[in-house]
Design a protein around this motif. Structure first.
Motif, PDB file in Angstrom:
ATOM      1  N   ALA A 158       0.836  -1.200   0.000  1.00  0.00           N
ATOM      2  CA  ALA A 158       0.000   0.000   0.000  1.00  0.00           C
ATOM      3  C   ALA A 158       0.869   1.248   0.000  1.00  0.00           C
ATOM      4  O   ALA A 158       0.518   2.269  -0.591  1.00  0.00           O
ATOM      5  CB  ALA A 158      -0.921  -0.012   1.217  1.00  0.00           C
ATOM      6  N   ASP A 159       2.024   1.165   0.658  1.00  0.00           N
ATOM      7  CA  ASP A 159       2.989   2.259   0.679  1.00  0.00           C
ATOM      8  C   ASP A 159       4.085   1.944  -0.338  1.00  0.00           C
ATOM      9  O   ASP A 159       5.024   1.204  -0.052  1.00  0.00           O
ATOM     10  CB  ASP A 159       3.591   2.434   2.069  1.00  0.00           C
ATOM     11  CG  ASP A 159       4.438   3.706   2.194  1.00  0.00           C
ATOM     12  OD1 ASP A 159       4.928   4.193   1.151  1.00  0.00           O
ATOM     13  OD2 ASP A 159       4.600   4.203   3.320  1.00  0.00           O
ATOM     14  N   PHE A 160       3.945   2.507  -1.522  1.00  0.00           N
ATOM     15  CA  PHE A 160       4.857   2.219  -2.631  1.00  0.00           C
ATOM     16  C   PHE A 160       6.300   2.584  -2.295  1.00  0.00           C
ATOM     17  O   PHE A 160       7.235   1.926  -2.740  1.00  0.00           O
ATOM     18  CB  PHE A 160       4.394   2.988  -3.873  1.00  0.00           C
ATOM     19  CG  PHE A 160       5.339   2.937  -5.037  1.00  0.00           C
ATOM     20  CD1 PHE A 160       5.445   1.791  -5.815  1.00  0.00           C
ATOM     21  CD2 PHE A 160       6.124   4.037  -5.370  1.00  0.00           C
ATOM     22  CE1 PHE A 160       6.307   1.738  -6.886  1.00  0.00           C
ATOM     23  CE2 PHE A 160       6.987   3.998  -6.440  1.00  0.00           C
ATOM     24  CZ  PHE A 160       7.085   2.845  -7.209  1.00  0.00           C
ATOM     25  N   GLU A 161       6.494   3.636  -1.500  1.00  0.00           N
ATOM     26  CA  GLU A 161       7.834   4.128  -1.215  1.00  0.00           C
ATOM     27  C   GLU A 161       8.582   3.248  -0.212  1.00  0.00           C
ATOM     28  O   GLU A 161       9.808   3.220  -0.199  1.00  0.00           O
ATOM     29  CB  GLU A 161       7.755   5.562  -0.671  1.00  0.00           C
ATOM     30  CG  GLU A 161       7.077   6.553  -1.605  1.00  0.00           C
ATOM     31  CD  GLU A 161       7.849   6.757  -2.894  1.00  0.00           C
ATOM     32  OE1 GLU A 161       9.066   6.521  -2.889  1.00  0.00           O
ATOM     33  OE2 GLU A 161       7.218   7.142  -3.900  1.00  0.00           O
ATOM     34  N   LYS A 162       7.857   2.520   0.634  1.00  0.00           N
ATOM     35  CA  LYS A 162       8.515   1.770   1.700  1.00  0.00           C
ATOM     36  C   LYS A 162       8.405   0.248   1.554  1.00  0.00           C
ATOM     37  O   LYS A 162       9.296  -0.491   1.946  1.00  0.00           O
ATOM     38  CB  LYS A 162       7.946   2.193   3.060  1.00  0.00           C
ATOM     39  CG  LYS A 162       8.210   3.653   3.398  1.00  0.00           C
ATOM     40  CD  LYS A 162       7.625   3.992   4.756  1.00  0.00           C
ATOM     41  CE  LYS A 162       7.882   5.463   5.113  1.00  0.00           C
ATOM     42  NZ  LYS A 162       7.296   5.811   6.443  1.00  0.00           N
ATOM     43  N   GLY A 163       7.284  -0.223   1.019  1.00  0.00           N
ATOM     44  CA  GLY A 163       7.064  -1.667   0.960  1.00  0.00           C
ATOM     45  C   GLY A 163       7.723  -2.325  -0.236  1.00  0.00           C
ATOM     46  O   GLY A 163       8.228  -1.659  -1.141  1.00  0.00           O
ATOM     47  N   GLU A 164       7.708  -3.649  -0.249  1.00  0.00           N
ATOM     48  CA  GLU A 164       8.265  -4.441  -1.340  1.00  0.00           C
ATOM     49  C   GLU A 164       7.202  -5.408  -1.862  1.00  0.00           C
ATOM     50  O   GLU A 164       6.468  -6.016  -1.085  1.00  0.00           O
ATOM     51  CB  GLU A 164       9.484  -5.244  -0.877  1.00  0.00           C
ATOM     52  CG  GLU A 164      10.685  -4.391  -0.519  1.00  0.00           C
ATOM     53  CD  GLU A 164      11.900  -5.244  -0.197  1.00  0.00           C
ATOM     54  OE1 GLU A 164      11.841  -6.481  -0.411  1.00  0.00           O
ATOM     55  OE2 GLU A 164      12.905  -4.682   0.265  1.00  0.00           O
ATOM     56  N   VAL A 165       7.132  -5.549  -3.173  1.00  0.00           N
ATOM     57  CA  VAL A 165       6.238  -6.531  -3.773  1.00  0.00           C
ATOM     58  C   VAL A 165       6.774  -7.934  -3.497  1.00  0.00           C
ATOM     59  O   VAL A 165       7.981  -8.166  -3.556  1.00  0.00           O
ATOM     60  CB  VAL A 165       6.132  -6.311  -5.294  1.00  0.00           C
ATOM     61  CG1 VAL A 165       5.323  -7.434  -5.942  1.00  0.00           C
ATOM     62  CG2 VAL A 165       5.494  -4.969  -5.598  1.00  0.00           C
ATOM     63  N   PHE A 166       5.886  -8.874  -3.199  1.00  0.00           N
ATOM     64  CA  PHE A 166       6.309 -10.269  -3.083  1.00  0.00           C
ATOM     65  C   PHE A 166       5.168 -11.165  -3.534  1.00  0.00           C
ATOM     66  O   PHE A 166       4.041 -10.709  -3.769  1.00  0.00           O
ATOM     67  CB  PHE A 166       6.765 -10.604  -1.665  1.00  0.00           C
ATOM     68  CG  PHE A 166       5.662 -10.618  -0.630  1.00  0.00           C
ATOM     69  CD1 PHE A 166       5.081 -11.818  -0.231  1.00  0.00           C
ATOM     70  CD2 PHE A 166       5.215  -9.435  -0.055  1.00  0.00           C
ATOM     71  CE1 PHE A 166       4.065 -11.839   0.725  1.00  0.00           C
ATOM     72  CE2 PHE A 166       4.205  -9.446   0.905  1.00  0.00           C
ATOM     73  CZ  PHE A 166       3.632 -10.649   1.292  1.00  0.00           C
TER      74      PHE A 166
END
Length: 218
Positions: A158-166
């Motif tokens: 949800a937070d594009f700047e902090k999270g990572e796709v998995f």
């Protein structure tokens, strides 16, 4: 300078005057050179379009490997990534008071055959795993032969700047009715939007439409 291949009856390539001879996926065509004023000022509408384009492009780049396959057959003369850009520019993003945002329910990671699942549940099995279980639309599966399809499951931060796709690409068979994903310390923080699709594993590169499954938080 344009060059003619294979003699006077061959195809041309390169620039000749105000036109360019081009080839894209075995299709030969001619296009004119754009007349561009390098000092021109962009209109407000053009600036907005450029900003939206970059916004969507940045959010697809982190899932390039997924949308490359997921949209591979969406348009015969486009790459999978370009088709994903085209769709999500129109349907998957919107302007807000502070800029642009994804429309999570309409954002798509693939386009193709009808989605073959009619119900699903999301379960956090342990502190280290999360699973999606599903029930099939049996009549659709038999009619269109999904026998070689495997699950693609994507958790988008949800937070594009902090999270990572998995997640996973073409993992468990559709017929297994369950896909489990391992969690790590990095992706157990924050909220994620979940997308599921199924990709053929028989070399045809066929895919189903993707489905937004909702959100989960850790």
């Amino acid at each position: 300078m344009a060059r003619i291949k294979n003699g006077p009856n061959g195809s041309a390539s390169g620039k000749a005057g105000s036109v360019v001879f081009c080839k894209w996926k075995e299709i030969e065509y001619i296009r004119g050179l754009p007349k561009i004023n390098k000092n021109r000022l962009l209109t407000i509408g053009q600036k907005k379009n450029q900003s939206k384009f970059k916004f969507v492009q940045d959010r697809l780049r982190i899932i390039t490997s997924v949308v490359h396959i997921g949209f591979m057959h969406a348009h015969p003369n486009r790459t999978g990534f370009n088709s994903a850009m085209s769709y999500n520019l129109l349907e998957g993003a919107e302007e807000t008071e502070t800029g642009y945002a994804l429309i999570w329910e309409k954002f798509a990671i693939s386009s193709g055959l009808p989605f073959p699942v009619h119900t699903y549940t999301i379960v956090q099995d342990t502190a280290e795993t999360i699973s999606v279980n599903w029930e099939l639309d049996e009549s659709l599966v038999k009619k269109l032969d999904y026998s070689s399809f495997r699950c693609t499951l994507l958790f988008y931060p949800a937070d594009f700047e902090k999270g990572e796709v998995f997640g996973c690409i073409s993992d468990q068979p559709l017929s297994d009715k369950k896909q489990t994903v391992q969690l790590t310390t990095r992706n157990k923080r924050g909220g994620y939007h979940i997308y599921m699709a199924f990709f053929a594993s028989n070399g045809s590169n066929k895919t189903t439409d993707s489905r937004y499954l909702g959100t989960i938080n850790w």
